[in-house]
Design an enzyme around this catalytic site. Structure first.
Site, PDB file in Angstrom:
ATOM      1  N   SER A  91       0.800  -1.235   0.000  1.00  0.00           N
ATOM      2  CA  SER A  91       0.000   0.000   0.000  1.00  0.00           C
ATOM      3  C   SER A  91       0.831   1.283   0.000  1.00  0.00           C
ATOM      4  CB  SER A  91      -0.927   0.028   1.212  1.00  0.00           C
ATOM      5  OG  SER A  91      -1.939  -0.908   1.023  1.00  0.00           O
ATOM      6  N   LYS A  94       0.306   3.475  -2.854  1.00  0.00           N
ATOM      7  CA  LYS A  94      -0.930   4.242  -3.087  1.00  0.00           C
ATOM      8  C   LYS A  94      -0.739   5.767  -3.135  1.00  0.00           C
ATOM      9  CE  LYS A  94      -3.832   0.585  -1.122  1.00  0.00           C
ATOM     10  NZ  LYS A  94      -4.505   0.109   0.105  1.00  0.00           N
ATOM     11  N   TYR A 216      -3.319  -2.740 -10.191  1.00  0.00           N
ATOM     12  CA  TYR A 216      -3.276  -2.491  -8.742  1.00  0.00           C
ATOM     13  C   TYR A 216      -2.397  -3.542  -8.042  1.00  0.00           C
ATOM     14  CZ  TYR A 216      -4.742  -2.488  -3.869  1.00  0.00           C
ATOM     15  OH  TYR A 216      -4.736  -2.488  -2.501  1.00  0.00           O
ATOM     16  N   TYR A 268      -4.946   4.105   8.073  1.00  0.00           N
ATOM     17  CA  TYR A 268      -6.266   3.465   8.181  1.00  0.00           C
ATOM     18  C   TYR A 268      -6.927   3.730   9.529  1.00  0.00           C
ATOM     19  CZ  TYR A 268      -4.077   1.241   4.271  1.00  0.00           C
ATOM     20  OH  TYR A 268      -3.408   1.026   3.122  1.00  0.00           O
ATOM     21  N   VAL A 286       1.229  -3.786   3.938  1.00  0.00           N
ATOM     22  CA  VAL A 286       1.110  -5.036   4.710  1.00  0.00           C
ATOM     23  C   VAL A 286       2.361  -5.903   4.669  1.00  0.00           C
ATOM     24  CG1 VAL A 286      -1.394  -5.348   4.809  1.00  0.00           C
ATOM     25  CG2 VAL A 286      -0.133  -6.088   2.773  1.00  0.00           C
TER      26      VAL A 286
END
Ligand code: DON
Length: 637
Positions: A91, A94, A216, A268, A286
């Site tokens: 991530s 992103k 992605y 998050y 992660v």
């Protein structure tokens, strides 16, 4: 020992892009590297969490791997532990994909596809902003999938190429995809598939979800090291320019957007606590990586596979907490001091320009010089500091006829500074006090301000000078003109020249027999540094500049003084007969009287009073200059 993470890390294991300098005692003079080594040892003891295993390939990670890297905005990298071990960035991809979309389509267009509101939910939650018909933000999977759809390229291969090019530019070296992790995600990413299909259903994405997810999953499977991620984070810290390659990846305005969403959405469901405790825009992946950005200073990255229930690296969080505490890096720590913008201010009665003046002129300036106030600004001009500066300008304006603001020591002026300064200048235009600016070179940090004035409809809003000295000189000239004490334009007779005061008529007549009238054109060198000194001069008309060589700057000369009519120069020839210590250059067409030292000495052998008078006039002049110089040193202390 790099490649293992536990146990002591010795200083010689600390890898730095620059060489560590050793002190006399042999220890490394590198406080940041030193600290990181200690921190690594301390946090390596922290246990808890497990490597993510919902993507089977990630579950194979060695939980003991642990690397930390810090990259500065000028490309110094401090790295410790397994900072060169490659992992998939997950991530952490992103925010960069989001920045790329902003760069490509602009803010408004991207906002149509993805919002900027935190969800407070897990990264893979299936919640969508149905009111706005877009995912909540680009940091959660739904938003990142919507952003992945925006990658430009006519074919999937082109889009993959463009994505890899983006990450390679950010890292400053070619990056590749970890095929095993990519295949593992492709095979098991059903939840992401569900999110993508839901978004297709509501029109939040339009292309084939499998194609969008392919990109992605690939962006998540890009392989990089902690060192690479630190450089990527430092690119954000450096307003979008990679500090290693100096390549611009993002415009600064989009970096601000990226950091804003990282700040509120990057961690998050832990984002609130993170913003409260650590206070750095950050993003986790992660695989166990975290990046954090301190704008204008550094990019931080940590890699340690065990993650907590929220998907954030356990050691990664601890490292960032420690660094934030240790070095006071929380975004809301206030380290600005707006008052320091004022370096000092002084008046031109005590600090005169480098223009040498006649005793009559000096007397006028001692009286009237207080009407010229000089305000030296320093540091960065932004809203708060410029407000302080303009407030001081207003105070000085109530007491002075001229206010000169010297920007020599300003290294940055943002848009708000320019706006406030232009407003102040407009308010003062036509008033009793004139605002003058100095040191605003059009290729320096004040270039945009200089442009703002050049483009202003009122071209005479403020007069801008090369430096404070030139501005002071101009104000002095105006004060002298007002008092009619100016020497400008007049041609001096020998009897009026200070150096020859005290000579009787006969002595002056004798002197005239050895005086050579000399004319020099603009730019002509009258005296050259290093040449033999056997002639001295009295200026009858025009001005000349004294220029010296600046050590270490080759042929570049600096003007240290200018001399006007009625004054002498090169008189040291009379005293020591040594070499010339500076160049004297004609500023315009000038008329001088030249006197040969040898001839003067011959004349003085029979008429000693000539030499006595000249030397005592010189001594008086020098002592006056010394007295004034001391006074100035006191004021400028
Ligand atoms: O979407 C996924 O499942 C992963 N490829 C990326 C998730 C991730 O790194 C979430 N962050 N903590």
């Amino acid at each position: 020992m790099r490649g293992t993470s536990r146990g002591d890390v010795h200083l010689d294991e600390v890898v730095s892009a620059g060489s560590l300098r050793k002190t006399a005692t042999g220890s490394a003079l590198a406080p940041v590297a030193d600290y990181l080594a200690e921190l690594h040892t301390q946090i390596a003891e922290v246990t808890g969490g497990n490597p993510a295993d919902y993507i089977p390939e990630l579950g194979k990670a060695d939980p003991s791997l642990f690397g930390i890297a810090i990259a500065t905005i000028d490309g110094e990298v401090y790295a410790v532990g397994n900072a060169d071990h490659a992992f998939t960035i997950q991530s952490v991809s992103k925010p960069f994909m989001y920045g790329h979309a902003l760069e490509h389509y602009g803010r408004q267009a991207v906002l149509q596809h993805v919002g900027v509101a935190p969800t407070g939910e897990a990264f893979n939650s299936i919640v969508l902003d149905e009111a706005a018909n877009r995912p909540f933000n680009p940091m959660v999977n739904a938003g990142a999938i919507a952003v992945a759809e925006l990658m430009e390229g006519a074919t999937q291969n082109e889009r993959i190429e463009n994505m890899l090019m983006l990450f390679s530019k950010l890292a400053g070296r070619p990056l590749e995809i970890d095929q095993a992790v990519f295949q593992s995600e492709l095979a098991t990413g059903h939840r992401n598939r569900a999110i993508a299909y839901m978004m297709l259903n509501t029109g939040m994405i339009r292309r084939d979800p499998n194609e969008v997810l392919d990109l992605y999953f690939r962006q998540c499977s890009v392989m990089a090291t902690a060192r690479d991620l630190a450089i990527m984070a430092a690119t954000l810290a450096n307003d979008g320019t990679n500090p290693l390659t100096h390549q611009r990846v993002f415009e600064a305005q989009y970096v601000r957007d990226v950091l804003s969403v990282m700040n509120y959405c990057g961690m998050y469901d832990y984002a609130g606590e993170w913003a409260y405790e650590v206070g750095m825009p950050a993003k986790s992946g992660v695989s166990g990586c975290i990046i954090a950005v301190i704008p204008g200073q550094i990019g931080i990255s940590v890699f340690s596979p065990p993650i907590d229930a929220q998907g954030n690296s356990v050691r990664g969080i601890r490292v960032c907490q420690e660094i934030s505490d240790e070095f006071q890096l929380h975004a809301f720590n206030n380290r600005t001091n707006v008052r320091s913008v004022i370096r000092r201010d002084y008046r031109a009665d005590l600090v005169r320009s480098n223009r040498l003046r006649t005793p009559e002129e000096r007397a006028v300036l001692a009286e009237t010089g207080r009407k010229v106030a000089v305000l030296e600004a320093q540091g960065a001009l932004f809203f708060g500091s410029t407000e302080q500066l303009m407030r001081r300008v207003a105070q000085l304006a109530s007491e002075a006829r001229y206010v000169i603001v010297d920007f020599k020591r300003v290294h940055l002026a943002d848009v708000s500074a320019r706006k406030l300064i232009v407003r102040a200048a407009r308010a003062m235009a036509g008033g009793e006090t004139e605002l003058l600016f100095a040191s605003m070179a059009e290729d320096g940090p004040l270039a945009a301000l200089a442009w703002a004035f050049a483009e202003h409809e009122n071209k005479d809003l403020v007069r801008v000078f090369r430096d404070a000295d030139a501005a002071i000189e101009c104000c002095e000239d105006e004060l002298l003109a007002m008092s009619a004490a100016t020497a400008e334009g007049t041609k001096f007779a020998l009897s009026e020249i200070n150096l020859f005061k005290g000579l009787n008529q006969e002595e002056r007549r004798l002197l005239e027999t050895i005086v050579q009238p000399l004319v020099f054109d603009k730019g002509e060198v009258i005296i050259r540094e290093g040449a033999d000194a056997n002639l001295f001069f009295v200026l009858a008309r025009g001005t000349v500049s004294v220029q010296i060589r600046v050590p270490g700057q080759g042929e570049r000369k600096k003007r240290v003084a200018s001399i006007g009519p009625g004054l002498s120069f090169g008189e040291m020839a009379l005293l020591d007969g040594g070499k010339r210590s500076a160049d004297i250059v004609a500023d315009e067409r000038v008329i001088c009287y030249g006197l040969r030292v040898e001839q003067l000495q011959e004349l003085a052998a029979e008429h000693p009073n000539i030499m006595i008078a000249i030397l005592s006039n010189l001594t008086r002049e020098f002592s006056e200059r010394l007295r004034h110089a001391n006074e100035e040193i006191g004021v400028l202390e």
